[in-house]
Design an enzyme around this catalytic site. Structure first.
Site, PDB file in Angstrom:
ATOM      1  N   GLU A  95       0.819  -1.206   0.000  1.00 33.60           N
ATOM      2  CA  GLU A  95       0.000   0.000   0.000  1.00 33.60           C
ATOM      3  C   GLU A  95       0.858   1.262   0.000  1.00 33.60           C
ATOM      4  OE1 GLU A  95      -4.114  -1.661   1.956  1.00 33.60           O
ATOM      5  OE2 GLU A  95      -2.685  -0.694   3.318  1.00 33.60           O
ATOM      6  N   CYS A 110       3.731   8.484   0.700  1.00 33.40           N
ATOM      7  CA  CYS A 110       4.156   7.551   1.744  1.00 33.40           C
ATOM      8  C   CYS A 110       4.341   6.190   1.077  1.00 33.40           C
ATOM      9  CB  CYS A 110       3.108   7.489   2.842  1.00 33.40           C
ATOM     10  SG  CYS A 110       3.493   6.292   4.149  1.00 33.40           S
ATOM     11  N   CYS A 117       6.189  -6.686   7.591  1.00 36.44           N
ATOM     12  CA  CYS A 117       7.274  -6.197   8.437  1.00 36.44           C
ATOM     13  C   CYS A 117       7.581  -7.235   9.514  1.00 36.44           C
ATOM     14  CB  CYS A 117       6.884  -4.868   9.094  1.00 36.44           C
ATOM     15  SG  CYS A 117       8.205  -4.112  10.075  1.00 36.44           S
ATOM     16  N   CYS A 121       5.774  -4.207  15.782  1.00 36.09           N
ATOM     17  CA  CYS A 121       5.351  -3.163  16.717  1.00 36.09           C
ATOM     18  C   CYS A 121       3.872  -3.380  17.029  1.00 36.09           C
ATOM     19  CB  CYS A 121       5.572  -1.784  16.118  1.00 36.09           C
ATOM     20  SG  CYS A 121       7.319  -1.392  15.842  1.00 36.09           S
ATOM     21  N   CYS A 124       0.900  -1.323  15.308  1.00 36.37           N
ATOM     22  CA  CYS A 124       0.954  -1.172  13.856  1.00 36.37           C
ATOM     23  C   CYS A 124       0.337  -2.381  13.174  1.00 36.37           C
ATOM     24  CB  CYS A 124       2.407  -1.001  13.410  1.00 36.37           C
ATOM     25  SG  CYS A 124       2.609  -0.882  11.625  1.00 36.37           S
ATOM     26  N   CYS A 348      -1.546   6.613   9.755  1.00 36.67           N
ATOM     27  CA  CYS A 348      -0.345   6.016  10.344  1.00 36.67           C
ATOM     28  C   CYS A 348      -0.690   4.737  11.103  1.00 36.67           C
ATOM     29  CB  CYS A 348       0.312   6.998  11.303  1.00 36.67           C
ATOM     30  SG  CYS A 348       1.007   8.455  10.503  1.00 36.67           S
TER      31      CYS A 348
END
Length: 355
Positions: A95, A110, A117, A121, A124, A348
């Site tokens: 994305e 962005c 990932c 975290c 996220c 975010c």
């Protein structure tokens, strides 16, 4: 892409000097013109009086301009953010977000650097995916090119932020190569000072970024200035403690002269207490004294990761105001980053390839 296409060189991932090395015999002036053609979306196969026939034919034989498939383009109904879901040749979806800037007609992009990932975290959505693979240089660059094609007439891509899916410093070879293309005058021609690489905290990568891309800005996701809290939120702290990360960030300032961007996402009852603000203020003041640089500190409202077992909630306005007041009382001022596109999961922490 076909097997033959996979063996060819993705031209949008090269700067002119790299094209000369990849296709021997192409002189640098032709390489610059060919790179410019690629980024104007012109066919390299089209004859041009400005490019030698031998150069054009050699590049056509060795090169290709692959693409990412646009699976979805979702426009926010509450602000001018646009999220793109893009499919790679091997079926992954990443994305990208088009971000409007204050100056009319200017946008930032962005970009994602990985499929998923590995850093996990807790706040996220991408971190819940795990890591599938790194993106190639051209796949990173192509995200910017796709956004640029969809801009209104007269608008332009002013900046790029590596804050999409993935940890950029875990794919640093390709991220640095993509930055070279982004800032190359004959390619995307984006000012390096308008490019920001955001990290959860990989000290070796921070140091290398400073040396190899000294005009690019560093962004650091803190989670919390309290180590026990940060470790619960960001498992990377077990490998690289916050003190080690801050030392690398200080070295980045010494190497580049650029103040870093620091970000804290406020989570209700987790990192929004007075003691959290006090610890953060102490860290900012110590960094300022150590480096002479004042970190640009952003406090970001939490954006739900849209899953039933989301363990967090957004700190309410009163808690956020108290957090900022605690910082201000100690001489630390904050920016409230507007994290738009929440209605299309473009804000975010929300990117998770759901389309």
């Amino acid at each position: 892409m076909t097997a033959d296409a996979l063996e060819k060189i993705p031209l949008q991932g090269l700067v002119p000097e790299e094209l000369c090395r990849a296709v021997p015999g192409v002189p640098i002036d032709d390489a610059r013109r060919i790179v410019a053609q690629v980024h104007r979306d012109e066919s390299v196969a089209t004859p041009s009086s400005l490019i030698r026939r031998t150069s054009r034919e050699a590049v056509v034989a060795r090169g290709i301009v692959p693409s990412l498939e646009i699976v979805a383009e979702r426009k926010s109904q509450i602000d001018p953010f646009v999220k793109y879901a893009l499919r790679t040749h091997d079926g992954h979806v990443v994305e990208t977000v088009r971000i409007p800037l204050e100056h009319p007609g200017r946008f930032s992009v962005c970009v994602s650097s990985q499929v998923g990932c590995a850093l996990a975290c807790a706040f996220c959505a991408t971190g819940r995916m795990g890591l599938s693979r790194n993106l190639e240089t051209w796949e990173i660059v192509e995200q910017v090119r796709i956004v640029r094609r969809g801009l209104p007439a007269g608008a332009r891509v002013h900046g790029v932020v590596f804050q999409g899916m993935g940890e950029p410093l875990s794919n640093l070879d390709r991220v640095l190569a993509a930055i070279r293309v982004m800032q190359e005058p004959s390619a995307l021609a984006i000012d390096a000072r308008a490019i920001t690489v955001c990290t959860s905290g990989l000290p070796t990568g921070i140091r290398r970024l400073a040396k190899e891309a000294p005009k690019v800005r560093l962004g650091l996701s803190l989670g919390s200035a309290r180590r026990d809290v940060r470790r619960r939120l960001m498992p990377i702290d077990k490998a690289h403690a916050l003190d080690e990360v801050i030392t690398a960030a200080a070295e980045h300032v010494a190497e580049t002269g650029l103040a870093p961007m620091w970000a804290v996402t406020l989570l209700a009852g987790v990192n929004d207490r007075p003691e959290d603000a006090q610890a953060l203020a102490e860290m900012v003041l110590a960094f300022r004294e150590r480096t002479g640089a004042n970190p640009r500190l952003s406090v970001i409202p939490y954006n739900s990761i849209a899953e039933a077992d989301d363990p967090f909630s957004r700190a309410d306005d009163a808690a956020e105001d108290a957090f900022r007041a605690e910082l201000q009382a100690r001489g630390v001022f904050t920016h409230k980053r507007y994290s738009g596109g929440g209605d299309v999961a473009a804000a975010c922490g929300q990117l998770a390839a759901r389309g």
